[in-house]
Design an enzyme around this catalytic site. Sequence first.
Site, PDB file in Angstrom:
ATOM      1  N   LEU A 188       0.892  -1.120  -0.007  1.00 54.14           N
ATOM      2  CA  LEU A 188       0.138   0.051  -0.050  1.00 54.14           C
ATOM      3  C   LEU A 188       0.995   1.367  -0.130  1.00 54.14           C
ATOM      4  O   LEU A 188       1.792   1.405   0.834  1.00 54.14           O
ATOM      5  CB  LEU A 188      -0.949   0.009   1.293  1.00 54.14           C
ATOM      6  CG  LEU A 188      -1.932  -1.188   1.270  1.00 54.14           C
ATOM      7  CD1 LEU A 188      -2.805  -1.279   2.513  1.00 54.14           C
ATOM      8  CD2 LEU A 188      -2.839  -1.358   0.117  1.00 54.14           C
ATOM      9  N   ASP A 212       8.752   9.446   8.641  1.00 56.37           N
ATOM     10  CA  ASP A 212      10.106  10.159   8.169  1.00 56.37           C
ATOM     11  C   ASP A 212       9.546  11.431   7.693  1.00 56.37           C
ATOM     12  O   ASP A 212      10.522  12.428   7.309  1.00 56.37           O
ATOM     13  CB  ASP A 212      10.446   9.610   6.856  1.00 56.37           C
ATOM     14  CG  ASP A 212       9.706   9.498   5.671  1.00 56.37           C
ATOM     15  OD1 ASP A 212       8.321   9.636   5.769  1.00 56.37           O
ATOM     16  OD2 ASP A 212      10.216   9.270   4.435  1.00 56.37           O
ATOM     17  N   ASN A 214       7.705  12.854   5.356  1.00 53.86           N
ATOM     18  CA  ASN A 214       7.996  13.046   3.860  1.00 53.86           C
ATOM     19  C   ASN A 214       9.322  13.305   3.755  1.00 53.86           C
ATOM     20  O   ASN A 214       9.606  13.583   2.388  1.00 53.86           O
ATOM     21  CB  ASN A 214       7.005  14.117   3.513  1.00 53.86           C
ATOM     22  CG  ASN A 214       6.505  13.759   2.218  1.00 53.86           C
ATOM     23  OD1 ASN A 214       6.278  12.577   1.654  1.00 53.86           O
ATOM     24  ND2 ASN A 214       6.426  14.868   1.546  1.00 53.86           N
ATOM     25  N   CYS A 220       8.533   3.682  -0.502  1.00 52.55           N
ATOM     26  CA  CYS A 220       7.734   2.468  -0.258  1.00 52.55           C
ATOM     27  C   CYS A 220       7.307   1.948  -1.536  1.00 52.55           C
ATOM     28  O   CYS A 220       7.305   0.718  -1.995  1.00 52.55           O
ATOM     29  CB  CYS A 220       6.492   2.572   0.647  1.00 52.55           C
ATOM     30  SG  CYS A 220       6.943   2.854   2.177  1.00 52.55           S
ATOM     31  N   LEU A 234      -5.236   3.542  -1.422  1.00 54.69           N
ATOM     32  CA  LEU A 234      -6.377   3.379  -0.917  1.00 54.69           C
ATOM     33  C   LEU A 234      -7.199   4.464  -1.768  1.00 54.69           C
ATOM     34  O   LEU A 234      -6.812   5.322  -2.260  1.00 54.69           O
ATOM     35  CB  LEU A 234      -6.580   3.941   0.372  1.00 54.69           C
ATOM     36  CG  LEU A 234      -5.615   2.824   1.725  1.00 54.69           C
ATOM     37  CD1 LEU A 234      -5.989   3.463   2.994  1.00 54.69           C
ATOM     38  CD2 LEU A 234      -6.367   1.504   1.447  1.00 54.69           C
ATOM     39  N   LEU A 248      -0.997   9.206   5.240  1.00 57.18           N
ATOM     40  CA  LEU A 248      -1.773   8.700   6.564  1.00 57.18           C
ATOM     41  C   LEU A 248      -0.562   8.297   7.378  1.00 57.18           C
ATOM     42  O   LEU A 248       0.255   7.448   6.771  1.00 57.18           O
ATOM     43  CB  LEU A 248      -3.102   7.861   6.209  1.00 57.18           C
ATOM     44  CG  LEU A 248      -3.999   8.215   5.141  1.00 57.18           C
ATOM     45  CD1 LEU A 248      -5.034   7.048   5.254  1.00 57.18           C
ATOM     46  CD2 LEU A 248      -4.573   9.749   5.706  1.00 57.18           C
TER      47      LEU A 248
END
Length: 322
Positions: A188, A212, A214, A220, A234, A248
Amino acid sequence: MSEPEQQEADSVIKDDGVCSNSEDERESESHDYSDDDEEMKGLSKRARKRLLKHKRWEETKMLKRKQERLKKKRKFEDARERGQDIGPSRKSLKKNCMQNSGCKVKAVIDCSFDEHMTEKDVRHLVQQIQHSYSANRRANNPLQFYVCGINGKAQQRLDQIGDYKGWDVYFKTENYLDLFPKGDVVYLSSDSPNVLQELEDDKVYIIGGLVDHNHHKGMCHQLAVDREVSHAQLPIAEYVDMKTRKVLTINHVFEILLRYTETRDWKKAFFQVLPQRKGLKEKEMEDAQDDPNKDLAVKAETVNSEVCSDVNSSKQINANTS
């Protein structure tokens, strides 16, 4: 609450002054530690203050914690007397385990980002794991909850907070790809171009355990691409307008997955979990074909415009004739 417990709570609360001294009192306490103290030698003024603050905390932390426990107990007793819902009991929570759950969806927090996080970030990561566990434990049908890649700083932080091995969570030192088939994995990420529509029992949904702020944007997603595993975001944009970014916290993503398994409704899951500070608004239909009332309003406006145009033309002809 029994009378002895009530008296104990009152005495602890009265003693709260011990834990909340004024600045002047704190300054006077600092004289209890002489400059000749070995610990103080060679320290700057700021370092001395920090050390003294830590010593004061060590001296009072047990009293503070006892006070907090008693206040919490009193709060629950008062709520029970008022007939308020105080949530499931400890006895019922013991039955809400993953083994007995009707939900077989697997959610994994990937904790393999130690080197990219500060000590403070690792503390926040562990707090978010705790929040995720708390939500899962109180669900009627918990998710199958895994925490993978536990090593290094994350492992040390978990060891500091107590007996986490007693939690109803599958803690693993291995990487998620060592535990699950690559074809079952869905990573995700808000940077993925793919949009998640359903949760499937035979899939494994990975949440990146990276706190972190951003600093490592897209990491990821890139990790999933490099490892050739499926990835998706999502479907927030399909149901919700947000004033802030769609990034999020880990526990928010986990709880959204949990609420979706309960409701099978993404919109309900988002509005139940996401905080109001994100400026949530229900997504409005943008296309006229999706909103028949809007289409009718446009047609009515067109008809009225044509009628007004015909009336004005008629008035102009009459005036010219006369």
